[in-house]
Design a protein around this motif. Structure first.
Motif, mmCIF file in Angstrom:
data_model
loop_
_atom_site.group_PDB
_atom_site.id
_atom_site.type_symbol
_atom_site.label_atom_id
_atom_site.label_comp_id
_atom_site.label_asym_id
_atom_site.label_seq_id
_atom_site.Cartn_x
_atom_site.Cartn_y
_atom_site.Cartn_z
ATOM 1 N N GLY A 238 -10.215 2.339 -0.327
ATOM 2 C CA GLY A 238 -10.315 1.140 -1.047
ATOM 3 C C GLY A 238 -8.962 0.375 -1.170
ATOM 4 O O GLY A 238 -8.406 -0.187 -1.942
ATOM 5 N N ALA A 239 -8.131 0.561 0.152
ATOM 6 C CA ALA A 239 -6.764 0.407 0.161
ATOM 7 C C ALA A 239 -6.649 -1.287 0.704
ATOM 8 O O ALA A 239 -5.609 -1.679 0.956
ATOM 9 C CB ALA A 239 -5.948 1.072 1.099
ATOM 10 N N ASN A 240 -7.407 -2.097 0.893
ATOM 11 C CA ASN A 240 -7.547 -3.277 1.564
ATOM 12 C C ASN A 240 -7.068 -4.249 0.344
ATOM 13 O O ASN A 240 -6.721 -5.369 0.875
ATOM 14 C CB ASN A 240 -8.942 -3.669 2.408
ATOM 15 N N THR A 241 -7.190 -4.020 -0.825
ATOM 16 C CA THR A 241 -7.028 -4.934 -1.980
ATOM 17 C C THR A 241 -6.790 -4.235 -3.118
ATOM 18 O O THR A 241 -6.832 -2.917 -3.333
ATOM 19 C CB THR A 241 -8.441 -5.966 -2.279
ATOM 20 N N GLY A 242 -6.111 -4.856 -4.173
ATOM 21 C CA GLY A 242 -6.001 -4.584 -5.693
ATOM 22 C C GLY A 242 -4.858 -3.170 -5.649
ATOM 23 O O GLY A 242 -4.058 -3.286 -4.932
ATOM 24 N N ILE A 243 -5.304 -2.330 -6.589
ATOM 25 C CA ILE A 243 -4.551 -1.212 -6.904
ATOM 26 C C ILE A 243 -4.330 -0.384 -5.597
ATOM 27 O O ILE A 243 -3.265 -0.176 -5.095
ATOM 28 C CB ILE A 243 -5.218 -0.279 -7.917
ATOM 29 N N GLY A 244 -5.337 -0.183 -4.936
ATOM 30 C CA GLY A 244 -5.443 0.745 -3.756
ATOM 31 C C GLY A 244 -4.546 0.154 -2.660
ATOM 32 O O GLY A 244 -3.552 0.925 -1.963
ATOM 33 N N LYS A 245 -4.249 -1.297 -2.332
ATOM 34 C CA LYS A 245 -3.316 -1.833 -1.417
ATOM 35 C C LYS A 245 -1.886 -1.501 -1.879
ATOM 36 O O LYS A 245 -1.010 -1.283 -1.121
ATOM 37 C CB LYS A 245 -3.661 -3.124 -1.347
ATOM 38 N N PHE A 246 -1.685 -1.737 -3.073
ATOM 39 C CA PHE A 246 -0.276 -1.572 -3.765
ATOM 40 C C PHE A 246 -0.088 0.046 -3.647
ATOM 41 O O PHE A 246 1.458 0.477 -3.353
ATOM 42 C CB PHE A 246 0.012 -1.914 -4.952
ATOM 43 N N PHE B 99 -3.329 -9.185 -18.658
ATOM 44 C CA PHE B 99 -3.771 -8.129 -17.963
ATOM 45 C C PHE B 99 -2.655 -7.456 -17.039
ATOM 46 O O PHE B 99 -1.768 -8.467 -16.698
ATOM 47 C CB PHE B 99 -5.233 -7.937 -17.562
ATOM 48 N N LYS B 100 -2.522 -6.431 -16.546
ATOM 49 C CA LYS B 100 -1.899 -6.077 -15.626
ATOM 50 C C LYS B 100 -2.075 -6.620 -14.497
ATOM 51 O O LYS B 100 -3.251 -7.092 -13.986
ATOM 52 C CB LYS B 100 -1.999 -4.449 -15.420
ATOM 53 N N SER B 101 -1.137 -6.708 -13.436
ATOM 54 C CA SER B 101 -1.091 -7.123 -12.165
ATOM 55 C C SER B 101 -1.727 -5.984 -11.404
ATOM 56 O O SER B 101 -1.640 -4.723 -11.744
ATOM 57 C CB SER B 101 -0.066 -7.598 -11.391
ATOM 58 N N SER B 102 -2.295 -5.999 -10.146
ATOM 59 C CA SER B 102 -2.594 -4.839 -9.272
ATOM 60 C C SER B 102 -1.311 -3.990 -8.988
ATOM 61 O O SER B 102 -1.363 -2.862 -8.984
ATOM 62 C CB SER B 102 -3.210 -5.468 -7.758
ATOM 63 N N GLU B 103 -0.165 -4.550 -8.731
ATOM 64 C CA GLU B 103 0.960 -3.741 -8.439
ATOM 65 C C GLU B 103 1.466 -3.103 -9.618
ATOM 66 O O GLU B 103 1.740 -1.812 -9.571
ATOM 67 C CB GLU B 103 2.263 -4.967 -8.256
ATOM 68 N N GLU B 104 1.251 -3.538 -11.030
ATOM 69 C CA GLU B 104 1.624 -2.761 -12.114
ATOM 70 C C GLU B 104 0.741 -1.623 -12.151
ATOM 71 O O GLU B 104 0.835 -0.579 -12.858
ATOM 72 C CB GLU B 104 1.454 -3.789 -13.308
ATOM 73 N N GLY B 105 -0.821 -1.924 -11.763
ATOM 74 C CA GLY B 105 -1.999 -1.177 -12.211
ATOM 75 C C GLY B 105 -1.757 -0.024 -11.349
ATOM 76 O O GLY B 105 -2.177 1.050 -11.471
#
Length: 323
Positions: free
Chosen positions: A51-59, A263-269
């Motif tokens: 799941g690395a194309n978006t959100g937490i996975g990407k970061f 809420f947290k950003s994806s980078e923070e998450g």
């Protein structure tokens, strides 16, 4: 008259409860552990992030790339995966980032992905099982599995098992499974795997799958003792990601509006997952559950029951062996 989740939005307590959750979450937005302050390098290491194309996975993948790892983005959508690949290469300056396709809801896709990895990769040091979805509509996959359980649990379970020998060969290695604090509202019922005895309200099915993630991780860690491979699970926090893309427009609108401020950003998450995967202080720690502040905490009692863990793990083994 039966209660439906849309009734929440007309209830006077809804706003108060939502704002309270937002305020609590706001206090937890930033962890005391900051990934960019961690000096650990991953040069010569190989990592897979689903799941690395978006959100937490990407970061998470971007962080690994910045540390010099060979990073494999395990994505379902080729177009979005390619866009993420280009972005991560550009932002990290690391060209050793690659895209491989996988749909964790399909056991055939999982096996095809694993076979490709075993053929192409000589080592694997980090596996992050991040791909998941909440609010998926009721459905049964061609494998006869309930779609949320297939996507969030059985697919990652099978993938990890298929890559275990490579992880052991590459030890020390780490498996990181992203769960959720919502597991506290989950229940263990093995009939759920086939879509039986489930209530589709808000994130109820998602909660069950996240409980199974922790149960599986704990039993996996027990079985991996002495191999040099660790397995831990975590709660990333309440994060602005696409995990809720399957909810109706009203739920998404409310979540996203509140999330912008609290809420947290994806980078923070991504922080707690990166902590489990690379931090020196987590080396050798296994079978544990971390919260969004990168602290060791106890999961729900059912997640800590070794008898439940052994039974659920063996059931998933038998299930994936015959499908």
């Amino acid at each position: 008259m039966p209660f439906h989740y849309t009734d929440l939005f007309s209830h006077p307590l809804w706003f108060v409860c939502t704002m309270f959750l937002a305020l609590v979450t706001r206090a937890q937005r930033r962890s005391s552990w900051v990934p960019r302050a961690c000096p650990v390098k991953l040069t010569g290491k190989t990592a897979i992030v689903t799941g690395a194309n978006t959100g937490i996975g990407k970061f998470i993948a971007l962080d690994f790339a910045r540390r010099g790892a060979r990073v494999i983005l395990a994505c379902r959508n080729e177009a979005r995966g390619t866009a993420a690949l280009q972005d991560i290469r550009q932002c990290s300056g690391n060209q050793n980032v690659h895209l491989r396709l996988i749909d964790t809801s399909s056991l055939e896709s999982v096996r095809k992905f694993a076979a490709q990895i075993l053929q192409e990769e000589k080592e694997l040091h980090i596996l992050v099982n991040n791909a998941a979805a909440s609010g998926l509509p009721r459905g049964i996959t061609p494998d006869g599995l309930e779609v949320s359980f297939a996507t969030n649990h059985i697919g990652p379970f099978l993938l990890t098992n298929l890559l275990l020998d490579l992880l052991k060969k590459s030890a020390p290695a780490r498996i990181v499974n992203i769960s959720s604090v919502n597991h506290w509202r989950g229940k263990v019922d093995l009939s759920h795997f086939h879509g039986d005895n489930l209530t589709y309200r808000m994130d109820s099915v998602y909660n069950h799958t996240k409980l199974h993630n922790i149960i599986w991780t704990n039993e996996l860690a027990r079985r991996l003792q002495g191999t040099g491979v660790t397995a831990n699970s975590l709660h990333p926090g309440v994060v602005m990601t696409e995990v809720m893309r399957h909810y109706n427009w009203l739920v998404r609108l409310i979540f996203n509006t509140i999330g912008i401020f609290f809420f947290k950003s994806s980078e923070e998450g991504a922080g707690s997952a990166i902590y489990c995967a690379v931090a020196e202080e987590t080396e050798g720690i296994t079978g544990k559950y971390f919260d969004s502040d990168c602290s060791l905490v106890l999961p729900a009692p059912e997640a800590r029951d070794p008898a439940v863990a052994a039974k659920a793990f063996e059931y998933c083994e038998r299930l994936t062996a015959k499908l």
